[in-house]
Design a protein around this motif. Structure first.
Motif, PDB file in Angstrom:
ATOM      1  N   LEU A 234       0.849  -1.178   0.000  1.00  0.00           N
ATOM      2  CA  LEU A 234       0.000   0.000   0.000  1.00  0.00           C
ATOM      3  C   LEU A 234       0.894   1.239   0.000  1.00  0.00           C
ATOM      4  N   ALA A 235       0.687   2.086  -0.999  1.00  0.00           N
ATOM      5  CA  ALA A 235       1.518   3.278  -1.143  1.00  0.00           C
ATOM      6  C   ALA A 235       0.652   4.540  -1.141  1.00  0.00           C
ATOM      7  N   PRO A 236       1.014   5.521  -0.303  1.00  0.00           N
ATOM      8  CA  PRO A 236       2.123   5.502   0.645  1.00  0.00           C
ATOM      9  C   PRO A 236       1.691   4.841   1.951  1.00  0.00           C
ATOM     10  N   ALA A 237       2.673   4.541   2.813  1.00  0.00           N
ATOM     11  CA  ALA A 237       2.339   4.047   4.143  1.00  0.00           C
ATOM     12  C   ALA A 237       1.615   5.153   4.915  1.00  0.00           C
ATOM     13  N   LYS A 238       0.614   4.748   5.653  1.00  0.00           N
ATOM     14  CA  LYS A 238      -0.160   5.715   6.433  1.00  0.00           C
ATOM     15  C   LYS A 238       0.559   5.959   7.761  1.00  0.00           C
ATOM     16  N   VAL A 239       1.558   6.838   7.723  1.00  0.00           N
ATOM     17  CA  VAL A 239       2.374   7.127   8.904  1.00  0.00           C
ATOM     18  C   VAL A 239       2.510   8.636   9.057  1.00  0.00           C
ATOM     19  N   GLU A 240       2.947   9.048  10.234  1.00  0.00           N
ATOM     20  CA  GLU A 240       3.193  10.467  10.476  1.00  0.00           C
ATOM     21  C   GLU A 240       4.341  10.956   9.597  1.00  0.00           C
ATOM     22  N   PRO A 241       4.303  12.208   9.156  1.00  0.00           N
ATOM     23  CA  PRO A 241       5.400  12.734   8.331  1.00  0.00           C
ATOM     24  C   PRO A 241       6.764  12.579   8.981  1.00  0.00           C
ATOM     25  N   GLU A 242       6.824  12.685  10.309  1.00  0.00           N
ATOM     26  CA  GLU A 242       8.101  12.568  11.003  1.00  0.00           C
ATOM     27  C   GLU A 242       8.705  11.184  10.798  1.00  0.00           C
ATOM     28  N   MET A 243       7.876  10.134  10.809  1.00  0.00           N
ATOM     29  CA  MET A 243       8.377   8.785  10.590  1.00  0.00           C
ATOM     30  C   MET A 243       8.843   8.612   9.149  1.00  0.00           C
ATOM     31  N   ALA A 244       8.080   9.126   8.201  1.00  0.00           N
ATOM     32  CA  ALA A 244       8.475   9.042   6.800  1.00  0.00           C
ATOM     33  C   ALA A 244       9.798   9.761   6.574  1.00  0.00           C
ATOM     34  N   ASP A 245      10.004  10.884   7.254  1.00  0.00           N
ATOM     35  CA  ASP A 245      11.266  11.615   7.133  1.00  0.00           C
ATOM     36  C   ASP A 245      12.423  10.806   7.704  1.00  0.00           C
ATOM     37  N   ARG A 246      12.195  10.102   8.820  1.00  0.00           N
ATOM     38  CA  ARG A 246      13.252   9.284   9.405  1.00  0.00           C
ATOM     39  C   ARG A 246      13.636   8.141   8.470  1.00  0.00           C
ATOM     40  N   ALA A 247      12.614   7.512   7.850  1.00  0.00           N
ATOM     41  CA  ALA A 247      12.901   6.439   6.892  1.00  0.00           C
ATOM     42  C   ALA A 247      13.714   6.981   5.718  1.00  0.00           C
ATOM     43  N   ARG A 248      13.355   8.159   5.261  1.00  0.00           N
ATOM     44  CA  ARG A 248      14.085   8.778   4.147  1.00  0.00           C
ATOM     45  C   ARG A 248      15.528   9.060   4.550  1.00  0.00           C
ATOM     46  N   LEU A 266      15.258  -0.770   1.277  1.00  0.00           N
ATOM     47  CA  LEU A 266      15.365  -1.041   2.706  1.00  0.00           C
ATOM     48  C   LEU A 266      14.062  -1.663   3.166  1.00  0.00           C
ATOM     49  N   GLU A 267      14.108  -2.905   3.651  1.00  0.00           N
ATOM     50  CA  GLU A 267      12.945  -3.539   4.244  1.00  0.00           C
ATOM     51  C   GLU A 267      12.939  -3.190   5.729  1.00  0.00           C
ATOM     52  N   LEU A 268      11.805  -2.692   6.218  1.00  0.00           N
ATOM     53  CA  LEU A 268      11.729  -2.118   7.555  1.00  0.00           C
ATOM     54  C   LEU A 268      10.691  -2.816   8.424  1.00  0.00           C
ATOM     55  N   PHE A 269      10.936  -2.795   9.731  1.00  0.00           N
ATOM     56  CA  PHE A 269       9.923  -3.097  10.732  1.00  0.00           C
ATOM     57  C   PHE A 269       9.548  -1.780  11.409  1.00  0.00           C
ATOM     58  N   VAL A 270       8.249  -1.511  11.459  1.00  0.00           N
ATOM     59  CA  VAL A 270       7.751  -0.345  12.186  1.00  0.00           C
ATOM     60  C   VAL A 270       7.303  -0.826  13.559  1.00  0.00           C
ATOM     61  N   MET A 271       7.922  -0.282  14.598  1.00  0.00           N
ATOM     62  CA  MET A 271       7.676  -0.735  15.951  1.00  0.00           C
ATOM     63  C   MET A 271       6.442  -0.057  16.546  1.00  0.00           C
ATOM     64  N   PRO A 272       5.804  -0.687  17.527  1.00  0.00           N
ATOM     65  CA  PRO A 272       4.614  -0.083  18.151  1.00  0.00           C
ATOM     66  C   PRO A 272       4.871   1.307  18.742  1.00  0.00           C
ATOM     67  N   ASP A 273       6.116   1.552  19.187  1.00  0.00           N
ATOM     68  CA  ASP A 273       6.434   2.863  19.767  1.00  0.00           C
ATOM     69  C   ASP A 273       6.876   3.882  18.726  1.00  0.00           C
ATOM     70  N   GLY A 274       6.801   3.506  17.444  1.00  0.00           N
ATOM     71  CA  GLY A 274       7.190   4.426  16.376  1.00  0.00           C
ATOM     72  C   GLY A 274       8.622   4.282  15.919  1.00  0.00           C
ATOM     73  N   GLY A 275       9.364   3.366  16.508  1.00  0.00           N
ATOM     74  CA  GLY A 275      10.736   3.139  16.077  1.00  0.00           C
ATOM     75  C   GLY A 275      10.789   2.446  14.725  1.00  0.00           C
ATOM     76  N   LEU A 276      11.934   2.570  14.068  1.00  0.00           N
ATOM     77  CA  LEU A 276      12.150   1.927  12.771  1.00  0.00           C
ATOM     78  C   LEU A 276      13.379   1.029  12.857  1.00  0.00           C
ATOM     79  N   VAL A 277      13.233  -0.196  12.392  1.00  0.00           N
ATOM     80  CA  VAL A 277      14.310  -1.180  12.405  1.00  0.00           C
ATOM     81  C   VAL A 277      14.486  -1.697  10.985  1.00  0.00           C
ATOM     82  N   VAL A 278      15.722  -1.720  10.494  1.00  0.00           N
ATOM     83  CA  VAL A 278      15.990  -2.286   9.169  1.00  0.00           C
ATOM     84  C   VAL A 278      16.080  -3.805   9.286  1.00  0.00           C
ATOM     85  N   ASN A 279      15.284  -4.487   8.492  1.00  0.00           N
ATOM     86  CA  ASN A 279      15.320  -5.951   8.469  1.00  0.00           C
ATOM     87  C   ASN A 279      16.369  -6.443   7.477  1.00  0.00           C
ATOM     88  N   GLU A 280      16.250  -6.019   6.229  1.00  0.00           N
ATOM     89  CA  GLU A 280      17.184  -6.457   5.191  1.00  0.00           C
ATOM     90  C   GLU A 280      17.346  -5.361   4.158  1.00  0.00           C
TER      91      GLU A 280
END
Length: 388
Positions: A234-248, A266-280
């Protein structure tokens, strides 16, 4: 981890139309890469062991040989001005041996990092970006020790190889561990990575493309996997702009670290607290970026081709929200039956001769103002009911 060296890159300043791009790998990514290169005025050669491979169907010539066939790779190199690759399990040493014949703008350092999970996670962490907690494991005794530290559930992945869930084992219980040890009895333990389980909210990805000095990103998207295979984006991800900026920022940081030419996912995990983790990382165009063909001002394959050609890269614009869904072998017949009733479906057929269950045969994209509703409408057709 291998040091990143300019010698293995061969960046192009500006590749002229009419030049030949050689693609190592003839699958669907190579096919869409080749189609984009055609629009840019380039000619295409392909190396793939399957006669009339999907990419070869739209290329000028094919070298029909195994990817590790050095003679065939040299023939492709001698007929090409630039080499690129459509998947990461390419022999980097073999590519290095043909650098006297052809430029390889993506380089082989990128390959060596992304095809080795220890190198990959080390590279990501060294750039200040989070991954799941992990340990390198080279024996069953070491596995026991690391499991005590990381706990269960955990995922054991072979250090190299593996895709769509292959080459990994989920360890949730002591019984899972014992079953794994039983399977390993009498066999050499492969060098592996043990990852602590990540309790993520959802999966996402972001694409970044570069020409070796300048980098641009595509929108962050939300992904849904079924049976360890990407099902829907689904594009774009329904996230806060701040999270999208961090991913960028994460994507641009890694692109700069690689001096990236071409497209990287970058394949990512979005954490419940808003953190971002790179998977692969995937050092090439990615399944989750197929929506860009219809939905963006420049798609991921155009960006890849422009990047390896040394052309300038405009910032991609999302022209419309979209949903992309994979068409696996078991979905071909129901999708084709309903295609006439859905003019909004943009279907891409990969031209594969053999239809098999769980084999990616194509994808379709729908442009929409409401991706969540469109995703529900697609599921309601019943074409993908086997994945429920």
């Amino acid at each position: 981890m291998p040091s990143l060296s300019e010698e293995t890159k061969g960046r192009i300043d500006h590749l002229e139309p009419g030049s030949v791009i050689g693609i190592v790998g003839g699958g669907q990514l190579g096919r869409m890469m080749a189609l984009s290169a055609r629009y840019h005025g380039f000619r295409i050669g392909v190396l793939d062991p399957t006669p009339d491979a999907p990419a070869a169907q739209v290329a000028d010539f094919q070298e029909t040989a195994d990817y590790g066939d050095l003679d065939a790779l040299k023939r492709l190199a001698e007929r090409s001005d630039v080499l690129t690759y459509e998947f990461e399990n390419v022999d980097a040493d073999a590519l290095d041996q043909v650098r006297d014949h052809v430029a390889i703008p993506q380089g082989t350092d990128l390959l060596r990092v992304t095809q080795d999970r220890v190198h990959e996670k080390t590279f990501i962490n060294r750039h200040g970006i989070d991954t799941a907690p992990w340990r390198q494991v080279d024996s069953l005794d070491q596995l026991d020790a690391d499991l005590k530290e990381l706990g269960m559930p955990a995922v054991l992945k072979t250090r190299t190889g593996g895709y769509d869930g292959h080459g990994q084992a989920v360890l949730r219980t002591k019984e899972d561990l014992q079953a794994l040890k039983g399977r390993m009895e009498g066999r050499d333990f492969p060098s592996s990575v043990l990852e602590g389980f990540v309790d993520f909210a959802f999966e996402a990805s972001i694409l970044v493309s570069g020409n070796g000095k300048d980098y641009v990103t595509f929108p962050m998207v939300r992904n849904e996997h079924r049976h360890n295979i990407l099902h829907m984006t689904l594009a774009p991800a329904k996230v806060e702009p701040e999270m999208a900026d961090r991913a960028r920022d994460m994507a641009l940081t890694l692109a700069g670290g690689f001096k990236l030419a071409g497209t990287l996912a970058l394949e990512l995990f979005v954490m419940p607290d808003g953190g971002l983790v790179v998977n692969e990382l995937a050092p090439r165009p990615h399944n989750s970026g197929h929506y860009t063909i219809e939905a963006c001002s420049m798609d991921q394959f155009d960006a890849h081709v422009r990047g390896i050609a040394g052309w300038p890269l405009p910032d991609p614009r999302l022209l419309s929200p979209a949903v992309m869904v994979n068409v696996l072998g078991q979905h071909v017949a129901p999708v084709r039956r309903l295609l006439g009733e859905h003019p909004e479906w943009f279907l891409h057929d990969y031209g594969k001769a053999e239809v098999r269950t769980d084999r990616k045969m194509g994808h379709l994209t729908v442009l929409t103002d409401d991706p969540e509703r469109t995703a529900q409408d697609l599921e309601a057709t019943g074409c993908w009911s086997d994945l429920d």
